[in-house]
Scaffold this active site. Structure first.
Site, short mmCIF file in Angstrom:
data_model
loop_
_atom_site.label_atom_id
_atom_site.label_comp_id
_atom_site.label_asym_id
_atom_site.label_seq_id
_atom_site.Cartn_x
_atom_site.Cartn_y
_atom_site.Cartn_z
N ASP A 137 0.83 -1.21 0.00
CA ASP A 137 0.00 0.00 0.00
C ASP A 137 0.87 1.27 0.00
OD1 ASP A 137 -2.30 1.48 0.06
OD2 ASP A 137 -2.74 1.11 2.18
N HIS A 142 2.83 3.70 -9.03
CA HIS A 142 2.64 2.26 -9.26
C HIS A 142 3.87 1.66 -9.96
CE1 HIS A 142 -1.31 2.40 -7.66
NE2 HIS A 142 -1.86 3.09 -8.64
N LEU A 147 11.04 -20.40 -5.40
CA LEU A 147 10.07 -19.47 -4.82
C LEU A 147 8.74 -19.58 -5.56
CD1 LEU A 147 9.24 -16.95 -3.10
CD2 LEU A 147 10.18 -15.53 -4.93
C1 FPP Z 1 -1.58 0.44 -3.50
O1 FPP Z 1 -1.22 1.77 -3.66
C2 FPP Z 1 -1.19 -0.45 -4.56
C3 FPP Z 1 -2.04 -1.02 -5.49
C4 FPP Z 1 -3.41 -0.62 -5.79
C5 FPP Z 1 -1.59 -2.16 -6.23
C6 FPP Z 1 -0.57 -1.89 -7.26
C7 FPP Z 1 0.69 -2.57 -6.94
C8 FPP Z 1 1.77 -2.47 -7.71
C9 FPP Z 1 1.75 -1.67 -8.95
C10 FPP Z 1 3.01 -3.13 -7.34
C11 FPP Z 1 3.18 -4.57 -7.75
C12 FPP Z 1 2.72 -5.02 -9.06
C13 FPP Z 1 3.14 -6.15 -9.70
C14 FPP Z 1 2.65 -6.42 -11.05
C15 FPP Z 1 4.09 -7.11 -9.11
P1 FPP Z 1 -2.39 2.82 -3.58
O2 FPP Z 1 -2.72 3.26 -4.95
O3 FPP Z 1 -3.54 2.25 -2.81
O4 FPP Z 1 -1.72 3.96 -2.74
P2 FPP Z 1 -2.46 5.06 -1.87
O5 FPP Z 1 -3.26 4.32 -0.81
O6 FPP Z 1 -1.33 5.85 -1.29
O7 FPP Z 1 -3.32 5.86 -2.80
#
Ligand code: FPP
Length: 250
Positions: free
Chosen positions: A22, A39, A133
């Site tokens: 997060d 992201h 893994l």
């Molecule tokens: C949370 O940040 C993250 C997500 C919604 C998921 C996205 C995750 C990734 C891009 C990293 C890993 C991906 C792969 C393909 C391995 P948020 O947008 O909720 O952050 P915020 O709460 O600060 O707005």
């Protein structure tokens, strides 16, 4: 680090770590960048942690990459995340194979765009020989949805006479979940400080140790991961027993 310190660190490692990654948006906002930049940095952080888990021989890592609730985000962000995922799948498959990583997925994958779904299953198939893994991406995942799908399948199998009611126990329920081939996580990590499970692995986390750090996901380095491991090692895992029973098992 001395060899003795490394050996000690390796001796009580979790077998399965589940992470809620997060804070990508807040990380980007803090730096005056777009959410997509956040992201992208999140993917880089994830790649580094995958590599590190391989090096430490932690056999199972499950990443919450896209929740069932994330479909409600603005459509440009959903599209951006899907293309990031597609890029990751097409770029990283050779490196996963080379490093002995097998890719798995949990969640309602039928909701993913066809292109992404095909790429995902192709990489899962290509990497299935990897034993170092087991990397699982939770995509379009929600624990209540997973449990509901499992209940539907169990009910269907009872109706079809494949199983009888008295055979339904905790092991059988676990076997109908998306995570059927994996041990339950022993350590759950959430970045960015929120104290929420967010519908992630609700059944499987029953006895997991929980670790929350205020660090935003893109800043979650190997050093931050080590802190979570040290914290885990300092916990006494009792599984409902007393300390005395753990020290002197009968
Ligand atoms: C949370 O940040 C993250 C997500 C919604 C998921 C996205 C995750 C990734 C891009 C990293 C890993 C991906 C792969 C393909 C391995 P948020 O947008 O909720 O952050 P915020 O709460 O600060 O707005």
């Amino acid at each position: 680090m001395t060899n003795a310190a490394i050996n000690e660190k390796l001796s009580i490692l979790p077998k399965h770590i589940a992470i809620v990654m997060d804070g990508n948006g807040r990380w980007a906002n803090q730096k005056g960048l777009s959410r997509m930049e956040g992201h992208k940095a999140g993917v880089d952080a994830a790649l580094e942690i995958v590599k590190y888990c391989g090096e430490l021989k932690i056999p199972y890592l499950t990443l919450y990459a896209f929740s069932s609730e994330n479909w409600h985000r603005p459509s440009e962000e959903v599209l951006g995340l899907m293309s990031l995922l597609y890029g990751y799948l097409t770029k990283e498959s050779d490196s996963l194979i080379k490093n002995g990583v097998s890719l798995h997925t949990i969640g309602a994958s039928d909701r993913l765009p066809e292109l992404v779904r095909k790429a995902l299953f192709s990489v899962c198939e290509k990497t299935k020989g990897g034993t170092r893994l087991h990397l699982t991406l939770a995509l379009s995942y929600g624990a209540r949805n997973e449990i509901t799908r499992a209940v539907q399948k169990i009910a269907g199998d009872v109706q079809d006479g494949l199983i009888s009611l008295d055979k339904i126990d905790e092991t059988l329920v676990s076997d109908y979940l998306d995570t059927k081939q994996m041990p339950d996580p022993d350590l759950w990590i959430r970045t960015s400080g929120e104290m929420r499970l967010s519908n992630f692995l609700l059944w499987q986390l029953s006895y997991a140790e929980l670790y929350v750090t205020p660090v935003y996901w893109p800043d979650f380095t190997r050093i931050e991961f080590d802190k979570a491991l040290y914290d885990f090692q300092a916990r006494e895992r009792r599984f409902g027993l007393t300390s005395e029973q753990i020290v002197n098992p009968s």
